[in-house]
Design an enzyme around this catalytic site. Structure first.
Site, PDB file in Angstrom:
ATOM      1  N   GLY A   1       1.274  -1.066  -0.194  1.00  0.00           N
ATOM      2  CA  GLY A   1       0.268   0.060   0.011  1.00  0.00           C
ATOM      3  C   GLY A   1       0.891   0.991  -0.217  1.00  0.00           C
ATOM      4  CG  HIS A   2      -1.156   4.659  -0.022  1.00  0.00           C
ATOM      5  ND1 HIS A   2      -2.556   5.738   0.486  1.00  0.00           N
ATOM      6  CD2 HIS A   2      -1.600   4.342   2.123  1.00  0.00           C
ATOM      7  CE1 HIS A   2      -2.946   5.580   1.495  1.00  0.00           C
ATOM      8  NE2 HIS A   2      -2.671   5.510   2.415  1.00  0.00           N
ATOM      9  CG  ASN A   3       1.694   7.029   2.675  1.00  0.00           C
ATOM     10  OD1 ASN A   3       2.166   7.837   1.433  1.00  0.00           O
ATOM     11  ND2 ASN A   3       0.882   7.578   3.008  1.00  0.00           N
TER      12      ASN A   3
END
Length: 359
Positions: A241-243
């Site tokens: 996922g993001h980050n």
């Protein structure tokens, strides 16, 4: 190609034990090897298989004991049997087709893109504006490299993989077919009863010597960068996922799912179908077992298993108790029946039974 065992021993710099004049045509695993084949035994646990194998020779470790079945079986002793076997297999195999390089006329390369030396860009590949393709990189058919991407030296991107804008790949990276790097992270806010998308304005950065399997997804960061550290290896069907900040030399096995804003240390291992809650930190050299559901941070060096994930030793005790549940249930029913019988026997007699006169 045919070679003698003696020639193969020289190739891998191993110590020959037995008849070096035996001819070898191919290299096969011990379960498939036949006459004229050389096999290998990496672990003593598989030595039993060699006793019944019709293989003509074997590559073994330095302390391997020759099977009694065939004391004259020629063996090559090396420190790393698998590496030697791979070298022999490559040597005996057909010569590899020379690597093609160039930009195929049916590929699209933006005029502002920078293309290095000895690059191979196959038909129907797409390279966007201001993208940089470094020396020796290979883009197979159907690859999409978005605007302002960077593809490092000797990197290989297999068919139909997609790099959205501003994705950076280091040197010697390999991205397998169908993988998508830099898609939007899953971020929404509730506004006036509706899910409103949070713009994903960050990027993806992949370090040197990373391999990403087929049909994986790595989402871009909301603001800064989703990062995968150098040397990490990612199996097929993994979602990052993001980050996320994935450390160096991680091993992420098939169907691992990592929610947003997680961080892993170096040399972390996640087994198949492990799921990681958003905002979780996994320490250096931690091991997350198969199908584990990690809902809180894991310290360095710790092994966790289960859902919710707990330390391995505790989870093993839980599994042992679960295995005993049918027997415990049977014992509980028996004890319940015995208590009921005892309770019935101790019940007070009625008044009429205690006093026949009725007074």
């Amino acid at each position: 190609m045919v070679a003698t065992v003696e020639q193969l021993a020289a190739l891998v710099r191993g110590r020959l034990v037995g008849d070096g004049s035996v001819s070898i045509r191919s290299a096969r695993p011990v379960g498939e090897a036949g006459p004229g084949d050389i096999t290998f035994i990496e672990n003593e646990r598989y030595a039993k298989m060699l006793r019944t194998s019709p293989a003509s020779a074997a590559i073994v470790g330095p302390h391997f004991k020759t099977p009694a079945r065939e004391p004259n079986l020629p063996v090559i002793e090396v420190e790393d049997p698998m590496a030697a076997f791979l070298a022999v297999r490559s040597h005996l195999g057909l010569a590899e087709k020379p690597r093609w390089s160039g930009v195929h006329p049916q590929a699209w390369v933006a005029p502002t893109a920078v293309i290095g030396k000895d690059v191979a860009i196959y038909p129907f590949a797409y390279v966007g504006d201001e993208a940089v393709i470094c020396d020796g990189a290979t883009l197979y058919p159907g690859v999409v490299v978005g605007d302002r991407c960077h593809v490092g030296k000797d990197t290989v991107i297999h068919p139909n993989a997609v790099l959205y804008r501003e994705v950076s790949l280091g040197d010697r990276v390999e991205v397998h077919a169908g993988t998508v790097l830099g898609g939007d992270g899953f971020g929404y806010r509730m506004v006036d009863g509706r899910h409103v998308k949070i713009p994903q304005t960050g990027r993806v950065e992949v370090g040197d010597d990373v391999e990403i399997g087929a049909n994986c997804t790595v989402d871009r960061a909301t603001f800064e960068a989703t990062r995968i550290g150098e040397g990490s290896k990612i199996d097929n069907l993994v979602m990052i996922g993001h980050n996320n900040q994935i450390g160096r030399h991680n091993l992420l096995c098939g169907q691992v799912g990592i929610a947003g804003s997680c961080k892993t240390g170096d040399y972390v291992v996640m087994a198949g179908q492990a799921g990681i809650k958003d905002g979780t930190e996994i320490g250096d050299r931690a091991v997350v077992g198969a199908q584990a559901g990690v809902h809180r941070s894991v310290p360095a060096e710790q092994q966790v298993l289960g859902s919710p994930a707990i330390p391995l030793r505790e989870q093993r005790r839980v599994f042992q108790m679960i295995a005993r549940l049918p027997e415990m249930n049977r014992q509980l029913r028996e004890l319940t029946a015995q208590v009921a019988m005892l309770t019935a026997g101790l019940a007070p007699e009625s008044d009429s039974e205690q006093d026949p006169t009725g007074f």
